[in-house]
Design an enzyme around this catalytic site. Structure first.
Site, PDB file in Angstrom:
ATOM      1  N   HIS A 109       1.089   5.398   0.951  1.00 10.95           N
ATOM      2  CA  HIS A 109       0.154   6.515   1.641  1.00 10.95           C
ATOM      3  C   HIS A 109       0.496   7.783   0.809  1.00 10.95           C
ATOM      4  O   HIS A 109       1.714   8.180   0.346  1.00 10.95           O
ATOM      5  CB  HIS A 109       1.091   6.598   2.845  1.00 10.95           C
ATOM      6  CG  HIS A 109       1.053   5.587   3.662  1.00 10.95           C
ATOM      7  ND1 HIS A 109       0.159   5.462   4.920  1.00 10.95           N
ATOM      8  CD2 HIS A 109       1.616   4.277   3.975  1.00 10.95           C
ATOM      9  CE1 HIS A 109       0.230   4.444   5.731  1.00 10.95           C
ATOM     10  NE2 HIS A 109       1.175   3.894   5.044  1.00 10.95           N
ATOM     11  N   HIS A 165       0.892  -1.083   0.284  1.00  8.91           N
ATOM     12  CA  HIS A 165      -0.025  -0.104  -0.158  1.00  8.91           C
ATOM     13  C   HIS A 165       0.699   1.264  -0.101  1.00  8.91           C
ATOM     14  O   HIS A 165       1.951   1.173   0.301  1.00  8.91           O
ATOM     15  CB  HIS A 165      -0.800   0.016   1.125  1.00  8.91           C
ATOM     16  CG  HIS A 165      -0.221   0.011   2.468  1.00  8.91           C
ATOM     17  ND1 HIS A 165       0.082  -1.304   2.938  1.00  8.91           N
ATOM     18  CD2 HIS A 165       0.022   0.799   3.238  1.00  8.91           C
ATOM     19  CE1 HIS A 165       0.680  -0.891   4.200  1.00  8.91           C
ATOM     20  NE2 HIS A 165       0.489   0.435   4.553  1.00  8.91           N
TER      21      HIS A 165
END
Length: 141
Positions: free
Chosen positions: A103, A101
Site C-alpha cells: 500500500h 501487495h
C-alpha cells in the site's frame, strides 16, 4: 503463476477492471477501491505470491523501482506531505487479499491518522536477546 480464485490475479489478467497507474511485465500498480486518502495505490507483483516471504529476491529490484516511481507520482498528483508504505502478511497482520501487495498511502499534515502504539523493550538485555534469536533464525533459513 496465477490463482483463479485470487481477486488480484483477476485484476492483473483484466477479468476485473482497475484504475492502473503503472504496469510492467512484473508489477501492476492500481488505485485502491476503498482508499485511506484519494491516491492510495496498491502495488502488486503480476505473478501470484501470497506474502512478502514468498517473493523471489529477483523481483525485488522491479518492486522497489515501481514503489519509488508510484510514490513520487502520488505525492506530485495529490500534494501529499508524506507517504506511508505498508505491507501486511497473513490475517493476523491484517492481510485480507492473499496476494502479496504493498500500500502506498498519501499522508497530509494533521490528517488525523495515527500509527500503532510502540513501547520499548523491558531492558537492553531483552533487546539483545531478541536480536540474537532473529539472527539465529535468519542463519538457519
Amino acid at each position: 503463476m496465477f490463482d483463479a480464485n485470487c481477486i488480484f490475479c483477476k485484476i492483473i489478467q483484466g477479468v476485473i477492471p482497475c484504475q492502473a497507474v503503472l504496469r510492467t511485465d512484473s508489477v501492476l500498480a492500481f488505485l485502491d477501491m476503498n482508499p485511506v486518502h484519494p491516491g492510495h495505490t496498491l502495488v502488486v507483483p503480476t505473478a501470484h505470491h501470497v506474502t512478502l516471504m514468498d517473493l523471489p529476491a529477483a523481483l525485488g529490484g522491479d518492486l522497489l523501482d515501481a514503489l519509488s516511481r508510484v510514490a513520487r507520482g502520488i505525492v506530485a498528483a495529490t500534494g501529499a506531505h508524506g507517504i506511508n508504505l505498508m505491507q501486511n502478511n497473513h490475517p493476523a497482520a491484517g492481510q485480507v487479499v492473499m496476494h502479496a501487495h504493498f500500500h502506498l498511502i498519501p499522508r497530509f499534515d494533521d490528517d488525523g491518522l495515527t500509527l500503532w502504539p510502540q513501547r520499548p523493550y523491558d531492558s537492553p538485555d531483552a533487546m539483545a536477546a531478541m536480536a540474537a534469536r532473529i539472527n539465529t533464525a535468519i542463519a538457519a533459513a
